[in-house]
Each structure stands twice: as structure tokens, then as C-alpha cells.
Design an enzyme around this catalytic site. Structure first.
Site, mmCIF file in Angstrom:
data_model
loop_
_atom_site.group_PDB
_atom_site.id
_atom_site.type_symbol
_atom_site.label_atom_id
_atom_site.label_comp_id
_atom_site.label_asym_id
_atom_site.label_seq_id
_atom_site.Cartn_x
_atom_site.Cartn_y
_atom_site.Cartn_z
ATOM 1 N N HIS A 169 0.849 -1.201 0.000
ATOM 2 C CA HIS A 169 0.000 0.000 0.000
ATOM 3 C C HIS A 169 0.881 1.246 0.000
ATOM 4 O O HIS A 169 2.094 1.171 0.210
ATOM 5 C CB HIS A 169 -0.889 0.026 1.250
ATOM 6 C CG HIS A 169 -0.139 0.188 2.538
ATOM 7 N ND1 HIS A 169 0.613 -0.818 3.104
ATOM 8 C CD2 HIS A 169 -0.007 1.261 3.365
ATOM 9 C CE1 HIS A 169 1.169 -0.391 4.219
ATOM 10 N NE2 HIS A 169 0.815 0.877 4.402
ATOM 11 N N ASP A 195 0.412 5.283 1.902
ATOM 12 C CA ASP A 195 -0.389 5.864 2.985
ATOM 13 C C ASP A 195 -1.291 6.981 2.463
ATOM 14 O O ASP A 195 -0.861 7.811 1.663
ATOM 15 C CB ASP A 195 0.531 6.449 4.073
ATOM 16 C CG ASP A 195 1.444 5.385 4.682
ATOM 17 O OD1 ASP A 195 1.053 4.203 4.704
ATOM 18 O OD2 ASP A 195 2.557 5.744 5.125
ATOM 19 N N HIS A 246 4.663 0.299 0.027
ATOM 20 C CA HIS A 246 5.473 -0.415 1.003
ATOM 21 C C HIS A 246 4.675 -1.559 1.618
ATOM 22 O O HIS A 246 3.440 -1.621 1.488
ATOM 23 C CB HIS A 246 6.035 0.537 2.075
ATOM 24 C CG HIS A 246 5.005 1.347 2.788
ATOM 25 N ND1 HIS A 246 4.438 2.489 2.257
ATOM 26 C CD2 HIS A 246 4.420 1.181 4.012
ATOM 27 C CE1 HIS A 246 3.564 2.985 3.119
ATOM 28 N NE2 HIS A 246 3.528 2.207 4.193
ATOM 29 N N ARG A 284 5.629 6.766 13.606
ATOM 30 C CA ARG A 284 5.465 7.262 12.226
ATOM 31 C C ARG A 284 4.937 8.687 12.227
ATOM 32 O O ARG A 284 3.935 8.980 12.884
ATOM 33 C CB ARG A 284 4.510 6.360 11.446
ATOM 34 C CG ARG A 284 4.567 6.608 9.942
ATOM 35 C CD ARG A 284 3.607 5.737 9.186
ATOM 36 N NE ARG A 284 2.300 6.365 9.065
ATOM 37 C CZ ARG A 284 1.237 5.781 8.527
ATOM 38 N NH1 ARG A 284 1.321 4.539 8.061
ATOM 39 N NH2 ARG A 284 0.097 6.410 8.443
HETATM 40 C C1 SIN Z 1 3.278 1.447 7.459
HETATM 41 O O1 SIN Z 1 2.675 0.669 6.740
HETATM 42 O O2 SIN Z 1 3.063 2.646 7.426
HETATM 43 C C2 SIN Z 1 4.318 0.928 8.413
HETATM 44 C C3 SIN Z 1 5.343 0.081 7.768
HETATM 45 C C4 SIN Z 1 6.134 -0.720 8.753
HETATM 46 O O3 SIN Z 1 5.716 -0.850 9.910
HETATM 47 O O4 SIN Z 1 7.162 -1.247 8.377
#
Ligand code: SIN
Length: 277
Positions: free
Chosen positions: A101, A103, A253, A268
């Protein structure tokens, strides 16, 4: 202030670069900031090692790159609403981000980027994979490129954060706030690099505008498979002090979920973007 002595090392042909020679806890000089911005736009994701950031320094770093989005679906770090918690605890089997996906594509002005800092890591596993949507677009046939350039895709958060399932329930999501949908071009021109990128999202895209979900599904499925060909990807192995900064317009990602019974806690911060056309 730090001067610009950055060492930029690509980690695969298509996507990602490690940047060495900068302490992100200190104010970054403008020339170094520009190198990081340019590398991010070109490579889609940049990685830093051996950083020691307090939550306040993480927030200060993010503010050098843009306006912070306060996440409406994630829990926040104590005292820092700007920091969303991406957590998996020992009793959970599901993780957050465990499918390809980008974000916030469900927002009318999708997020520019996300800055993820490792706070607690499992002994092994928990890597994050990235895929270049520049490379994915460029490898399509001219015919499919032409067709996609005429399409817009419909994105939503409702089916993800409005109806959270399994053991993520209660830890993420909010049905009352998962109401706003958006449409965006299926191919965008990246505002900094000027390169074209495929802009659909395996987690949040429902279909193409003017097409039913069922009509859209076969083409979307093809593009989702195509977008993650190993040639377009890199894999980041986290260590204590690692930080990844990705561009949501140029990459997808995937957080691997291979560390059941252990903790993984990431902080994050997501940066606001703008309209995509
Ligand atoms: C995410 O999907 O924003 C986080 C990615 C991760 O935890 O590696």
C-alpha cells in the site's frame, strides 16, 4: 549546522538509497536538506542508520520537510499527537501495513511522505519492503500506459479503518472518521522529479471512476501483481536507530509479519501533500 557531506548509496536499481553522514537529531543545513529532498523524489525512499532521536527531535525533523498530518485512525505517542504508533504486540497475529500500500491515498490531498523510526524491534524479521511506482509505470506497454492515463481511480478508507477486523480491532481505526473518499489520476506526474508514476493502491483503491468494482478488479489485480515485481523493489532490514522516509506518491510499502510473539514498535510521522490532479 551540518554542512553537506552526505554519502548517498542506492540500495537497488529501482528504488531506495541509504544516506550517511548526517545526524538527524541536529538542525540540518539547507544544502543537506535539499540533497535529502532530491534523493527522496528520485529514489522514492531514503534510509538512515544509527540515529538517536527523541520524539521531540523526530517531530522537529519532520517539520523541516513539511506540515505534519495528525493521523485520525492511529493511536498517538504520549504527549505527541504528531506521532502515530505502528505497533504489534506479542498477543497479536495481525500487523499494521502487512499488505502492499501507500499511505493516505483515500484523502483528497494524499500525504506526501512518511517518516518511520524504529523504537522496539523483534530479534529477527519485521523488515519493510518498498516498490517503485516509477519503475512499475515505465515497464508497462505503451497501450496500457495510454489507457491508464485516461483513468482516475476511486480510493476509500471505509473498508479498512471503518471496519477493522481481527486483533487490530480496538487498536486502530474509527468508523466515524472513515467517511471521506477521493478520486485521483491512475498515473501522476511527480511534482518534484517530473517522472510519471502509477498511482493506485492495493489496500485503498476500490475501482476506476466510471467502472464498477467488479469491472475494475481484473485490471487492478494485474497492476498489483506487476507493481511488485522483484526488479522494482528493495527490502529494508531495521536495526536500532534506523529511520526510513518514503514518498507515498512514488512508492508502495509492505511491512512483513514474521515475528509473532514479539514486540515491534515504530513511530510514524506523516507529512501533508497536495492535490494530485
Ligand atoms: C506502514 O505501513 O506505514 C508501516 C510500515 C512498517 O511498519 O514497516
Amino acid at each position: 549546522m551540518l554542512s553537506n557531506s552526505l554519502d548517498v548509496r542506492p540500495v537497488s536499481t529501482a528504488v531506495g538509497a541509504e544516506i550517511h553522514g548526517v545526524d538527524l537529531a541536529e538542525p540540518i543545513a539547507d544544502d543537506a536538506l535539499n540533497t535529502i529532498r532530491r534523493t527522496l523524489a528520485d529514489r522514492g525512499v531514503v534510509f538512515f542508520r544509527d540515529q538517536r532521536l527523541t520524539p521531540g527531535q523526530h517531530v522537529a525533523l519532520a517539520r523541516r520537510f513539511g506540515t505534519i498530518n495528525i493521523n485520525r485512525f492511529f493511536r498517538h505517542a504520549d504527549g505527541h499527537p504528531e506521532i502515530a504508533l505502528v505497533a504489534k504486540e506479542p498477543d497479536q497475529t495481525m500487523n499494521m501495513g502487512g499488505m502492499w500500500h501507500s499511505d493516505h491515498s483515500y484523502d483528497r490531498e494524499p500525504a506526501m511522505g512518511s517518516i518511520l523510526y524504529a523504537r522496539e524491534l523483534p530479534r529477527t524479521g519485521g523488515d519493510t519492503l518498498f516498490a517503485s511506482m516509477y519503475a512499475a509505470y515505465e515497464a508497462l506497454s505503451d497501450g496500457l500506459k495510454r489507457m491508464l492515463e485516461g483513468l482516475r481511480a476511486r480510493h476509500s478508507s471505509r473498508h479498512v479503518f471503518g471496519e477493522v477486523k481481527g486483533d487490530l480491532k480496538g487498536r486502530v481505526g474509527n468508523p466515524e472518521l472513515a467517511t471521506q473518499d477521493a478520486t485521483h489520476p491512475a498515473v501522476i506526474t511527480h511534482p518534484q522529479s517530473g517522472r510519471k508514476a502509477l498511482y493506485i493502491n492495493p489496500l485503498f483503491t476500490l475501482g476506476f471512476e466510471g467502472w464498477t468494482d467488479m469491472e475494475s478488479r481484473p485490471l487492478l489485480e494485474y497492476l498489483y501483481r506487476h507493481g511488485v515485481k522483484p526488479e522494482f523493489t528493495c527490502r529494508f532490514q531495521w536495526q536500532k536507530g534506523s529511520l526510513a522516509f518514503w514518498d507515498n506518491r512514488a512508492t508502495w510499502h509492505y511491512a512483513t509479519n514474521d515475528y509473532h510473539g514479539e514486540n515491534r514498535l515504530m513511530h510514524r510521522i506523516t507529512l501533508e501533500g497536495g492535490p494530485l490532479g
